[in-house]
Scaffold this active site. Structure first.
Site, PDB file in Angstrom:
ATOM      1  CG  ASP A  27      -2.096   0.903   1.101  1.00  0.00           C
ATOM      2  OD1 ASP A  27      -2.342   1.418  -0.007  1.00  0.00           O
ATOM      3  OD2 ASP A  27      -2.786   1.122   2.111  1.00  0.00           O
ATOM      4  CG  ASN A  75      -7.469  -2.327  -5.951  1.00  0.00           C
ATOM      5  OD1 ASN A  75      -6.482  -3.058  -5.836  1.00  0.00           O
ATOM      6  ND2 ASN A  75      -7.796  -1.460  -4.991  1.00  0.00           N
TER       7      ASN A  75
HETATM    8  C1  FPP Z   1      -1.510   0.388  -3.425  1.00  0.00           C
HETATM    9  O1  FPP Z   1      -1.180   1.742  -3.515  1.00  0.00           O
HETATM   10  C2  FPP Z   1      -1.061  -0.386  -4.545  1.00  0.00           C
HETATM   11  C3  FPP Z   1      -1.859  -0.995  -5.486  1.00  0.00           C
HETATM   12  C4  FPP Z   1      -3.309  -0.907  -5.536  1.00  0.00           C
HETATM   13  C5  FPP Z   1      -1.358  -1.786  -6.563  1.00  0.00           C
HETATM   14  C6  FPP Z   1      -0.091  -2.524  -6.329  1.00  0.00           C
HETATM   15  C7  FPP Z   1       0.668  -2.372  -7.564  1.00  0.00           C
HETATM   16  C8  FPP Z   1       1.974  -2.305  -7.638  1.00  0.00           C
HETATM   17  C9  FPP Z   1       2.908  -2.496  -6.516  1.00  0.00           C
HETATM   18  C10 FPP Z   1       2.525  -2.016  -8.970  1.00  0.00           C
HETATM   19  C11 FPP Z   1       3.261  -3.116  -9.581  1.00  0.00           C
HETATM   20  C12 FPP Z   1       2.542  -4.370  -9.603  1.00  0.00           C
HETATM   21  C13 FPP Z   1       2.847  -5.347 -10.451  1.00  0.00           C
HETATM   22  C14 FPP Z   1       2.230  -6.688 -10.262  1.00  0.00           C
HETATM   23  C15 FPP Z   1       3.801  -5.164 -11.533  1.00  0.00           C
HETATM   24  P1  FPP Z   1      -2.353   2.796  -3.497  1.00  0.00           P
HETATM   25  O2  FPP Z   1      -2.576   3.256  -4.886  1.00  0.00           O
HETATM   26  O3  FPP Z   1      -3.547   2.211  -2.831  1.00  0.00           O
HETATM   27  O4  FPP Z   1      -1.709   3.925  -2.622  1.00  0.00           O
HETATM   28  P2  FPP Z   1      -2.477   5.000  -1.719  1.00  0.00           P
HETATM   29  O5  FPP Z   1      -3.248   4.234  -0.688  1.00  0.00           O
HETATM   30  O6  FPP Z   1      -1.376   5.799  -1.137  1.00  0.00           O
HETATM   31  O7  FPP Z   1      -3.363   5.785  -2.626  1.00  0.00           O
END
Ligand code: FPP
Length: 249
Positions: A27, A75
């Site tokens: 996250d 998501n």
């Molecule tokens: C959470 O950050 C992350 C995700 C929803 C997606 C996870 C994806 C990656 C780590 C990118 C690479 C993945 C692959 C498989 C290549 P958020 O967007 O929820 O962050 P925030 O809570 O700060 O908004």
């Protein structure tokens, strides 16, 4: 193309108590991007580089399974542009990394309701799983369009089908039968669940499998969760006394 060197910093981890299965809620990509003056997609791209480092570091440290939450069934509620960007990034990343994953002998699994994903992404994942299926080093398990409750529902459907066909008696349904119908039967439950970026919740991740997992939450956002941070998490884990409900003197 040769494989790149994995550098593990000096550490004092007990090699006999490395967690077998580590699960991670990655996250904080968005918050990290905002804090650095970029848009969210830049945070996800940075998160991809971190993920690559952590997969190779986990293997080098002797972890046998690494499950990461790449895209939850919730998501889809994000803006269409971000969802499309994440799907594209995952397809790109898997295609860019698969040869190195194969060279390193890393087994790839992708878990979730994959039939709802774009067809090209399904194909990329199917190829990665096929090419690495016989490998026995670390299993890298990517949870995509994954929901913990959905996984339980899918398992219950399988159990019900076995009962209906006469293959299984209702009286014989036990925890093992349910575990055997989850997305990764035979994979041990996570010993350690890591969540980055500080939120204190499970967010529908591995609800069945984390019954006795040790939980480690760090304020560090996912793009900054590098090998030194993984070592800190395992150091913390190694201080825990796991009781599994029993009394330990
Ligand atoms: C959470 O950050 C992350 C995700 C929803 C997606 C996870 C994806 C990656 C780590 C990118 C690479 C993945 C692959 C498989 C290549 P958020 O967007 O929820 O962050 P925030 O809570 O700060 O908004």
């Amino acid at each position: 193309m040769g494989i790149s060197e994995v550098t593990i910093p000096e550490h004092d981890l007990d090699p006999a108590r490395i967690p077998t299965h580590v699960a991670i809620i990655m996250d904080g990509n968005g918050r990290w991007a905002r804090a650095h003056g970029h848009d969210r997609s830049f945070g996800h791209a940075q998160g991809y580089h971190t993920l690559k480092e952590i997969v190779f570091a986990a293997d080098a440290l002797g972890i046998k399974c690494l499950t990461v939450y790449g895209f939850s069934s919730e998501n889809w509620r994000r803006p269409q542009e971000e969802v499309g960007g994440l799907m594209g990034l995952m397809a790109y990343a898997m295609q860019a990394e698969i040869d190195e994953l194969v060279e390193r002998g890393i087994r790839v699994r992708v878990s979730g309701r994959l039939d709802a994903l774009p067809k090209d992404l399904q194909q990329v994942f199917a190829d990665a799983m096929r090419r690495t299926d016989s490998f026995t080093r670390i299993t890298f398990n990517l949870a995509i369009n994954y929901g913990g409750r959905a996984e339980v529902v899918d398992a219950v459907k399988q159990v019900a089908a076995r009962v209906k066909s006469g293959e299984l008696n209702i009286e014989d349904i036990d925890e093992q039968q349910i575990s055997d119908c989850m997305y990764n039967p035979g994979m041990p439950d996570p010993d350690l669940l890591i969540r980055t970026a500080g939120e204190m919740r499970l967010s529908n991740f591995l609800l069945w499998e984390t019954a006795y997992s040790e939980i480690y939450v760090t304020q560090v956002c996912w793009p900054d969760f590098r090998t030194d941070q993984l070592i800190l998490a395992i150091q913390d884990y190694q201080k825990r006394v796991r009781r599994f409900g029993a009394v330990v003197e």
